[in-house]
Write an enzyme that holds these catalytic residues in place. Structure first.
Site, PDB file in Angstrom:
ATOM      1  N   GLU A 214     -11.210  -6.397  -7.784  1.00  0.00           N
ATOM      2  CA  GLU A 214     -12.620  -6.805  -7.759  1.00  0.00           C
ATOM      3  C   GLU A 214     -12.883  -7.931  -8.756  1.00  0.00           C
ATOM      4  O   GLU A 214     -13.685  -7.788  -9.684  1.00  0.00           O
ATOM      5  CB  GLU A 214     -13.528  -5.607  -8.015  1.00  0.00           C
ATOM      6  CG  GLU A 214     -13.468  -4.590  -6.888  1.00  0.00           C
ATOM      7  CD  GLU A 214     -14.516  -3.483  -6.993  1.00  0.00           C
ATOM      8  OE1 GLU A 214     -15.042  -3.274  -8.096  1.00  0.00           O
ATOM      9  OE2 GLU A 214     -14.790  -2.837  -5.966  1.00  0.00           O
ATOM     10  N   GLU A 402     -10.188  -0.075  -0.616  1.00  0.00           N
ATOM     11  CA  GLU A 402     -11.109   0.919  -1.184  1.00  0.00           C
ATOM     12  C   GLU A 402     -12.242   1.141  -0.203  1.00  0.00           C
ATOM     13  O   GLU A 402     -12.909   0.183   0.209  1.00  0.00           O
ATOM     14  CB  GLU A 402     -11.735   0.431  -2.500  1.00  0.00           C
ATOM     15  CG  GLU A 402     -10.834   0.486  -3.690  1.00  0.00           C
ATOM     16  CD  GLU A 402     -11.559   0.159  -4.990  1.00  0.00           C
ATOM     17  OE1 GLU A 402     -12.748   0.494  -5.131  1.00  0.00           O
ATOM     18  OE2 GLU A 402     -10.918  -0.447  -5.864  1.00  0.00           O
TER      19      GLU A 402
END
Ligand code: BGP
Length: 504
Positions: A214, A402
């Site tokens: 991220e 994810e």
């Protein structure tokens, strides 16, 4: 006619590619524990306390001032850490990642459970500070290397491919104190050294690598994402620039060491909707999504978008570059796009709208969507939209690394966990993913459910925000036996994988 129907049936049977990588995902600091074992050094995640999402108690980073006094500041949104502060742990604070769910000692049991579910891959991270305890040590820590050897061997024993994140919010404190974290260019070389060590060591065990988890979190969580003590725009921009260069160097290095290794970028997926058809809302959507595309553009195309340069100019941000940097970015573009997706968000130019939280962001409440107990909007269509946007824009394979639902699981009187809400969430998202593949032609390498075995929440530090298909008896106050227990979703996911996505 019969022929056509048969053909359609055949196509739907083949909706997920034969070698599709079904699996689960975790991050070292959120599951391993053993935070000082076998020579491990401290990383940023180690000095972050627990929080409480329900009562809105924020996680804090703790530090000591030169006069010996203790201080702490909020991690999200982050307030600035005073000059001279040394990040450290205190005995009277609780740091949930120190023990986490003790994967460090339970990895064999956990990987056996993954194998029982039929995992084809396991996304995990290497904690940089197990390999280079201070970040800049001259030699790697052999014990740390051995630990990951054992984990990878255990996975491979069951035919589970490790998918390895090199950096999941785990900046060595050594680099934070010496350089102020990723704002300093020196981090690139240290990261490159670390990458070289692990690429060489594990080249025959790991094929899929991910650089920065991220990476767009530099926007919201600069301490977490970049080990930054300063949060001004100049520092964040410079730190991101260094991570882009580090990522590009990692890609080149991996290809040089073993040409069959694939290196992906990783982004917190953002799909935004405008609350109304007001063009002002549309502009806000553009801005929100652009915050994400910026990070993808640089890693997929090797160039900064024009709008970002203009923004920097307007805000007085000046990137410090070196000769040859442009070529590094251009030559080190990624092999695939890995991303997380939990929810979409909604924006509005009306200041009087009610908001809710999401993965490292806030959103206007979307009346068309349900929410999780933590207020995250549940939107499977958003996943399909996002997959299409990535594919249209970059023409690269995607990897959903994810996706999942944080919920307060309550074992019944026999200790069984009936998490039908999680099954429902996952089923809908897998359907959306299937549509993106079969109807839109998106190229998807795999899908890993986040926190497939319960772990510590990154956002809140809670244990009760559980994502797993395996329950771990570890509670928010640190108590628990670490016993693992299969939830209903365990058996459901097992069938999904066995049928290659046919049985949902
Ligand atoms: C992402 C992180 C993960 C993970 C997940 C869920 O931002 O990459 O580390 O934790 O979100 O978020 P949370 O733990 O806050 O529920």
């Amino acid at each position: 006619m019969t022929h056509i129907i048969l053909f359609q049936k055949e196509v739907s049977k083949l909706s997920f590619p034969k070698n599709f990588l079904w699996g689960g995902a975790s991050a070292a600091h959120q599951c391993e524990g053993g935070y000082r074992e076998d020579g491990k050094g401290l990383c940023t995640a180690d000095v972050i306390t627990s929080g409480d999402g329900i009562h809105n108690i924020q996680r804090r980073v703790t530090y000591e001032m030169p006069d010996g006094s203790k201080g702490s500041c909020q991690v999200f949104p982050m307030s600035e850490i005073p000059d001279g502060a040394v990040l450290k742990c205190f005995d009277d604070e609780f740091y949930p990642t120190h023990e986490a769910v003790d994967f460090y000692h339970h990895y064999k049991e956990d990987i056996a459970l993954m194998a029982e579910m039929g995992f084809k891959c396991y996304r995990m991270s290497i904690n940089w500070t197990r390999i280079y305890p201070n970040g800049d040590d001259p030699m790697p820590n052999e014990k740390g290397l051995e630990f990951y050897d054992k984990v990878f061997d255990e996975c491979l024993k069951y035919g589970i491919q490790p998918v390895v994140t090199l950096f999941h919010f785990e900046t060595p404190l050594g680099l934070v104190h010496k350089y102020g974290g990723w704002v300093h260019r020196a981090c690139i070389n240290e990261f490159e050294k670390y990458c070289k060590t692990v690429f060489e060591r594990y080249q025959n065990k790991v094929k899929y690598w991910i650089t920065f988890n991220e990476i767009n979190n530099m926007n919201f969580l600069p301490m977490y994402a970049g080990g930054l003590l300063k949060i001004d725009e100049q520092s964040r921009a410079q730190a991101s620039y260094h991570q882009f260069l580090a990522s590009a160097m990692a890609v080149k290095l991996a290809h040089r060491i073993a040409p069959d290794m694939k290196v992906g970028m990783m982004i917190a997926g953002q799909v935004a909707y405008g609350m109304t058809a007001n063009p002002k809302d549309a502009l806000l959507v553009m801005e929100r999504e652009r915050d994400m595309y910026f990070y993808c553009d640089v890693q997929c195309w090797g160039v900064y978008p024009a709008w970002k340069e203009k923004e920097y100019e307007r805000n007085g941000v000046h990137l410090v570059k070196e000769d040859g940097d442009d070529a590094i970015l251009k030559d080190g573009t990624v092999d695939y796009i890995a991303f997380s997706y939990y929810s979409s968000s909604c924006v509005s130019c009306d200041p009087n709208t009610e908001t809710t939280s999401g993965n490292m962001c806030t959103s206007i409440i979307n009346p068309y969507l349900e929410q999780t107990e933590w207020g995250w909007l549940i939107d499977p269509d958003g996943l399909r939209i996002l997959m299409n946007r990535f594919m249209d824009r970059y023409q690269l394979p995607l990897f959903i690394v994810e996706n999942g639902m944080g919920a307060m699981d309550k074992p019944d009187e026999n200790g069984n966990i009936h998490d039908d809400y999680r099954i429902d969430y996952l089923r809908k998202h897998i359907r959306a993913m299937e549509q993106a593949i079969t109807e839109d032609g998106v190229l998807l390498l795999g899908y890993t459910v986040w926190g497939s075995i319960d772990l510590v929440s990154a956002g809140t530090g809670e244990m009760r925000k559980r994502y797993g298909m395996v329950y771990v008896d570890k509670q928010d106050d640190g108590t628990g036996t670490y016993t693992r227990r299969k939830k209903d979703s365990f058996y459901w996911y097992q069938k999904v994988i066995l049928s290659n996505g046919e049985t949902l």
